[in-house]
Design a protein around this motif. Sequence first.
Motif, PDB file in Angstrom:
ATOM      1  N   VAL A   1      -5.637   5.035   3.332  1.00 20.37           N
ATOM      2  CA  VAL A   1      -6.089   4.017   4.278  1.00 20.37           C
ATOM      3  C   VAL A   1      -5.513   2.642   3.956  1.00 20.37           C
ATOM      4  CG1 VAL A   1      -8.168   5.218   5.003  1.00 20.37           C
ATOM      5  CG2 VAL A   1      -8.253   3.772   2.975  1.00 20.37           C
ATOM      6  N   SER A   2      -4.324   2.616   3.399  1.00 21.66           N
ATOM      7  CA  SER A   2      -3.439   1.444   3.330  1.00 21.66           C
ATOM      8  C   SER A   2      -3.334   0.737   1.994  1.00 21.66           C
ATOM      9  CB  SER A   2      -3.741   0.420   4.434  1.00 21.66           C
ATOM     10  OG  SER A   2      -4.824  -0.414   4.110  1.00 21.66           O
ATOM     11  N   GLY A   3      -4.073   1.122   0.942  1.00 22.57           N
ATOM     12  CA  GLY A   3      -3.849   0.511  -0.356  1.00 22.57           C
ATOM     13  C   GLY A   3      -2.437   0.812  -0.865  1.00 22.57           C
ATOM     14  N   MET A   4      -1.680  -0.197  -1.169  1.00 21.78           N
ATOM     15  CA  MET A   4      -0.271  -0.134  -1.564  1.00 21.78           C
ATOM     16  C   MET A   4       0.611   0.412  -0.436  1.00 21.78           C
ATOM     17  SD  MET A   4       1.782   1.426  -4.833  1.00 21.78           S
ATOM     18  CE  MET A   4       2.651   2.534  -3.719  1.00 21.78           C
ATOM     19  N   ILE A   5       0.097   0.409   0.783  1.00 16.90           N
ATOM     20  CA  ILE A   5       0.917   0.620   1.980  1.00 16.90           C
ATOM     21  C   ILE A   5       0.987  -0.692   2.759  1.00 16.90           C
ATOM     22  CG2 ILE A   5       1.221   1.957   4.098  1.00 16.90           C
ATOM     23  CD1 ILE A   5      -0.399   4.200   2.852  1.00 16.90           C
ATOM     24  N   ASN A   6      -0.157  -1.407   2.841  1.00 17.13           N
ATOM     25  CA  ASN A   6      -0.125  -2.698   3.533  1.00 17.13           C
ATOM     26  C   ASN A   6       0.747  -3.713   2.803  1.00 17.13           C
ATOM     27  OD1 ASN A   6      -1.901  -3.073   1.412  1.00 17.13           O
ATOM     28  ND2 ASN A   6      -3.659  -3.670   2.679  1.00 17.13           N
ATOM     29  N   THR A   7       1.099  -3.443   1.557  1.00 14.84           N
ATOM     30  CA  THR A   7       2.031  -4.308   0.835  1.00 14.84           C
ATOM     31  C   THR A   7       3.440  -4.258   1.437  1.00 14.84           C
ATOM     32  OG1 THR A   7       2.273  -2.465  -0.707  1.00 14.84           O
ATOM     33  CG2 THR A   7       0.895  -4.301  -1.415  1.00 14.84           C
ATOM     34  N   TYR A   8       3.798  -3.121   2.036  1.00  9.38           N
ATOM     35  CA  TYR A   8       5.173  -2.951   2.521  1.00  9.38           C
ATOM     36  C   TYR A   8       5.514  -3.927   3.654  1.00  9.38           C
ATOM     37  CZ  TYR A   8       9.505  -0.590   3.861  1.00  9.38           C
ATOM     38  OH  TYR A   8      10.811  -0.308   4.148  1.00  9.38           O
ATOM     39  N   PRO A   9       4.716  -4.014   4.704  1.00  9.14           N
ATOM     40  CA  PRO A   9       5.050  -5.013   5.727  1.00  9.14           C
ATOM     41  C   PRO A   9       4.961  -6.440   5.200  1.00  9.14           C
ATOM     42  CG  PRO A   9       2.948  -3.965   6.214  1.00  9.14           C
ATOM     43  CD  PRO A   9       3.582  -3.175   5.116  1.00  9.14           C
ATOM     44  N   MET A  10       4.067  -6.687   4.239  1.00  8.42           N
ATOM     45  CA  MET A  10       3.995  -8.034   3.676  1.00  8.42           C
ATOM     46  C   MET A  10       5.259  -8.353   2.884  1.00  8.42           C
ATOM     47  SD  MET A  10       1.241  -8.905   5.058  1.00  8.42           S
ATOM     48  CE  MET A  10       0.979 -10.536   4.375  1.00  8.42           C
ATOM     49  N   LEU A  11       5.809  -7.354   2.204  1.00  2.00           N
ATOM     50  CA  LEU A  11       7.076  -7.551   1.507  1.00  2.00           C
ATOM     51  C   LEU A  11       8.215  -7.773   2.499  1.00  2.00           C
ATOM     52  CD1 LEU A  11       8.593  -7.527  -1.228  1.00  2.00           C
ATOM     53  CD2 LEU A  11       8.829  -5.045  -0.958  1.00  2.00           C
ATOM     54  N   ALA A  12       8.149  -7.058   3.615  1.00  4.39           N
ATOM     55  CA  ALA A  12       9.210  -7.171   4.624  1.00  4.39           C
ATOM     56  C   ALA A  12       9.246  -8.543   5.282  1.00  4.39           C
ATOM     57  CB  ALA A  12       9.030  -6.094   5.687  1.00  4.39           C
ATOM     58  N   LEU A  13       8.164  -9.328   5.180  1.00  8.73           N
ATOM     59  CA  LEU A  13       8.148 -10.669   5.760  1.00  8.73           C
ATOM     60  C   LEU A  13       9.150 -11.591   5.074  1.00  8.73           C
ATOM     61  CD1 LEU A  13       4.292 -11.287   6.189  1.00  8.73           C
ATOM     62  CD2 LEU A  13       5.944 -10.573   7.934  1.00  8.73           C
ATOM     63  N   ASN A  14       9.565 -11.204   3.861  1.00 10.69           N
ATOM     64  CA  ASN A  14      10.542 -11.987   3.099  1.00 10.69           C
ATOM     65  C   ASN A  14      10.024 -13.399   2.840  1.00 10.69           C
ATOM     66  OD1 ASN A  14      12.875 -12.176   1.628  1.00 10.69           O
ATOM     67  ND2 ASN A  14      14.195 -12.642   3.380  1.00 10.69           N
ATOM     68  N   ASP A  15       8.754 -13.460   2.470  1.00 10.50           N
ATOM     69  CA  ASP A  15       8.072 -14.711   2.165  1.00 10.50           C
ATOM     70  C   ASP A  15       7.849 -14.772   0.651  1.00 10.50           C
ATOM     71  OD1 ASP A  15       5.165 -15.902   1.576  1.00 10.50           O
ATOM     72  OD2 ASP A  15       5.970 -16.956   3.313  1.00 10.50           O
ATOM     73  N   THR A  16       8.168 -15.893   0.024  1.00  8.77           N
ATOM     74  CA  THR A  16       8.107 -15.990  -1.437  1.00  8.77           C
ATOM     75  C   THR A  16       6.712 -15.706  -1.976  1.00  8.77           C
ATOM     76  OG1 THR A  16       9.897 -17.622  -1.458  1.00  8.77           O
ATOM     77  CG2 THR A  16       8.505 -17.506  -3.415  1.00  8.77           C
ATOM     78  N   LEU A  17       5.687 -16.319  -1.372  1.00  5.46           N
ATOM     79  CA  LEU A  17       4.326 -16.112  -1.852  1.00  5.46           C
ATOM     80  C   LEU A  17       3.911 -14.661  -1.698  1.00  5.46           C
ATOM     81  CD1 LEU A  17       1.583 -17.059  -2.906  1.00  5.46           C
ATOM     82  CD2 LEU A  17       0.995 -17.732  -0.547  1.00  5.46           C
ATOM     83  N   GLU A  18       4.188 -14.074  -0.535  1.00  2.64           N
ATOM     84  CA  GLU A  18       3.770 -12.676  -0.319  1.00  2.64           C
ATOM     85  C   GLU A  18       4.549 -11.728  -1.227  1.00  2.64           C
ATOM     86  OE1 GLU A  18       1.038 -12.290   1.281  1.00  2.64           O
ATOM     87  OE2 GLU A  18       1.155 -14.427   1.770  1.00  2.64           O
ATOM     88  N   ARG A  19       5.795 -12.043  -1.519  1.00  2.00           N
ATOM     89  CA  ARG A  19       6.566 -11.208  -2.446  1.00  2.00           C
ATOM     90  C   ARG A  19       5.926 -11.248  -3.840  1.00  2.00           C
ATOM     91  NH1 ARG A  19      11.029 -12.489  -0.680  1.00  2.00           N
ATOM     92  NH2 ARG A  19      11.409 -14.347  -1.958  1.00  2.00           N
ATOM     93  N   GLN A  20       5.443 -12.406  -4.248  1.00  2.00           N
ATOM     94  CA  GLN A  20       4.756 -12.522  -5.535  1.00  2.00           C
ATOM     95  C   GLN A  20       3.446 -11.730  -5.528  1.00  2.00           C
ATOM     96  OE1 GLN A  20       4.351 -16.780  -5.855  1.00  2.00           O
ATOM     97  NE2 GLN A  20       6.465 -17.080  -6.580  1.00  2.00           N
ATOM     98  N   ARG A  21       2.743 -11.780  -4.399  1.00  2.00           N
ATOM     99  CA  ARG A  21       1.481 -11.038  -4.290  1.00  2.00           C
ATOM    100  C   ARG A  21       1.721  -9.534  -4.308  1.00  2.00           C
ATOM    101  NH1 ARG A  21      -1.822 -14.281   0.485  1.00  2.00           N
ATOM    102  NH2 ARG A  21      -2.801 -15.860  -0.874  1.00  2.00           N
ATOM    103  N   VAL A  22       2.752  -9.091  -3.609  1.00  2.00           N
ATOM    104  CA  VAL A  22       3.087  -7.668  -3.620  1.00  2.00           C
ATOM    105  C   VAL A  22       3.411  -7.232  -5.039  1.00  2.00           C
ATOM    106  CG1 VAL A  22       4.779  -5.951  -2.875  1.00  2.00           C
ATOM    107  CG2 VAL A  22       3.862  -7.590  -1.223  1.00  2.00           C
ATOM    108  N   ALA A  23       4.174  -8.038  -5.750  1.00  2.00           N
ATOM    109  CA  ALA A  23       4.508  -7.706  -7.132  1.00  2.00           C
ATOM    110  C   ALA A  23       3.243  -7.608  -7.985  1.00  2.00           C
ATOM    111  CB  ALA A  23       5.456  -8.758  -7.714  1.00  2.00           C
ATOM    112  N   ALA A  24       2.286  -8.519  -7.743  1.00  2.00           N
ATOM    113  CA  ALA A  24       1.036  -8.485  -8.499  1.00  2.00           C
ATOM    114  C   ALA A  24       0.268  -7.195  -8.216  1.00  2.00           C
ATOM    115  CB  ALA A  24       0.181  -9.698  -8.155  1.00  2.00           C
ATOM    116  N   GLU A  25       0.264  -6.764  -6.952  1.00  2.00           N
ATOM    117  CA  GLU A  25      -0.441  -5.516  -6.631  1.00  2.00           C
ATOM    118  C   GLU A  25       0.263  -4.310  -7.239  1.00  2.00           C
ATOM    119  OE1 GLU A  25      -1.796  -2.817  -2.809  1.00  2.00           O
ATOM    120  OE2 GLU A  25      -2.134  -4.980  -2.754  1.00  2.00           O
ATOM    121  N   LEU A  26       1.584  -4.287  -7.189  1.00  2.00           N
ATOM    122  CA  LEU A  26       2.301  -3.171  -7.807  1.00  2.00           C
ATOM    123  C   LEU A  26       2.040  -3.130  -9.301  1.00  2.00           C
ATOM    124  CD1 LEU A  26       5.746  -3.219  -5.933  1.00  2.00           C
ATOM    125  CD2 LEU A  26       3.748  -1.801  -5.487  1.00  2.00           C
TER     126      LEU A  26
END
Length: 733
Positions: free
Chosen positions: A299-324
């Motif tokens: 139900v989207s844990g570590m799946i919702n990170t993918y579109p956020m990473l695709a935004l190519n936004d510095t803050l969201e890329r850092q957040r995705v890295a934190a979740e990974l």
Amino acid sequence: MLKKLHGTLHFSIRQFNGTTLVSEQSFRNNAAQTVDGSWQLKTTATAMPGAIDVQAVCRLEQGTAAQSAIAVSLEFGKWSTHNYVMVPASVYNGNRYRVIGNGYNPSYPEDMYYNPKVPLTISNNPRLSTEINGPSLISLQTGNAATPAICFFSPSEKKGFILLTTQQTRLGNSGLIIEESSGSDSCVMGITAPAVRKLAAGFGDFHPSGDHAPDWKAGDEVTMHFRIYVFEADGIPAVLSRFIQVRGEPGGPGQPRNILPMSKLLQCASDICRNNFIAVKAGAYYKPENNEDFQLGWVSGMINTYPMLALNDTLERQRVAAELDFVVNTLQGKSGYFYGGITAGGQLHSEKIHPSFPVAQAMVRKNGDVLFWLMKHLLLLKAQGYGASIRPEWEQAARRLATAFAATWKKYGEFGQYIAPETGEIAVFNSTAGAIVPAGLVMASRYFHVREWTKIAADASAFYYLRDVERQGLTGGDCGDISQDANSESAFGFLESLMAMYHYSGQQRWLTMAETQAALCATWVLSYDPVFPSGSAVDQLQCHMAGAVWASIQNKHAAPGICTSSGDALFKLFRATGNKRYADLLRDIQHAHAEAVNMPGHLTTHHLIGSSMERIQPSDAEGKESVGNFINTRNSWTETAGMLMALEIPGIYVNTDKEEVYVFDHVTARILSKDKSAITLAVTNQTPYDAAVSLMAETNRQASVPLAYTAFLKWLHIKVDAGKTVEVRIPRD
């Protein structure tokens, strides 16, 4: 036509006392006489290629008739319980399986644990009997089915059968009946107007239907419309393939509305996800649900990170890295498998546990999601030019998980349904819970250059296809809230795997299997725009819900999207085959999703703008009052599915050699002009929102090459303001 299957057809008047059948009078020479009434029948049969289309008008000429319904019955002699019986989204292989529980998500009995011979086991759903001489009846209403249809395959006769009808007559939703004789040597399949069921199916249980047959007076009549197909078939795949061809008949396909551009959808849903990033004792992550606990995959844990990473936004890329970091450092067990979740306070989840077996367990499906999506994250980071930011720990975690799946396959010859993250043992066997595992394995094989994993992925794909699709006509068991019931998520997950096998091998056999699998997926998707009760939320918003995806035979509701995927495997299949049915199916899914999104003037969840929830309810499984009404909450997975569709499906697809244009987004596009060097399109946005429409254009040669997972990064985006038309010149090379 029916004689080919030892069948006959007749019409009758059924009289009821409540939901109890009191008497039945058959029409003879187009007339029938009940206690107080005289009836006339007029039928018009039209021959079609491989089918007969029937319009039947039944009229009470004289007298009255209390609590009466009209029935169309097709009786088949020389019946066999080996016949495959399917009602889209409700019954697969007759649901002739072991049954447990009497309600939602029943606990597993002790004998299902650590038992390689466990039979496929489902919840308490409508089903045909597994016993000879026992009662064997399925009684549904058309609202229970993604398409109002009854299908079967006869292995002995090598023939397939499809009965299609419309959702309603003037009397409301019709009934769908399948009843085997006491000796199981004959079977009656039919339609009633209206539905009069003794019991209505709920989420793994039954309750009084509340159905009621109407009273008739002289001059009252009802018109029924149905279509019968009988055809040569060498197996279940042939029936599924015919079904996807005819599923839009006779009621007609849905009429999708353009109401919400995919770019606006992405913006709204990503804003919600952005605001749902939290740091708690367990770790830092985007919330996958409405509480602060973390659920991995599904139900989207570590799946919702993918579109956020695709935004190519510095803050969201850092957040995705934190979740990974959080996922790989906190949730991976000693075996390489991951736990399915953790509370905000740091307590690991154990799933489907039994008191006799206190070893912690996790869903195989969730682990399949982890491997597949973790590999997609790694590929996306490299494609974006951020390969140097990939942590060695992420790659190590993916490699350990792929190694664990490979070890499980070599030891057991399957992936099972539940796994022990510490030991790697299969805790519960059977089901298609590992549907998406081959996709993750073959991706990991190419990424890490481990050839053995490609072979295991191929062997597993062939195994699931033969055992589950070809022999049983179903996939199931990969949701955490059902038993091993047939469901849509495993169907779409397995399609993803088959297309991944085609992507990396180029072998035609995977494409052939994928076409059958796509047909199975289509059985889970509403093929028409249902009529919802007057005054219901869906009715008031005039939503067109063709494309809503049913959950499972236990969870009898449709949802806005695939849990949890963009469905881009359908787009890839469309490119590879040129068959527009796959594009139409995907377009419908995307448009039905948009109908469920909460926007100004189109309130569905009455929650955040851009939010959506998982209930589109055509059935009365949750009570008649629930039909057509949304639930006032939100589900992260539906919002994630919307973001993924906005990213991974092109708004407009153009084949410049064929000079063909296909539109997925909420705009229209037409060819204005063309010459040897270019095609010019006129793109119109009639929605109230400005749009940035992604466009993918290619030649036949380019279309023959499988589409990269990150291809969307290179698509052109066309700005089309609300209410405006723009011209776009597309070079042919």
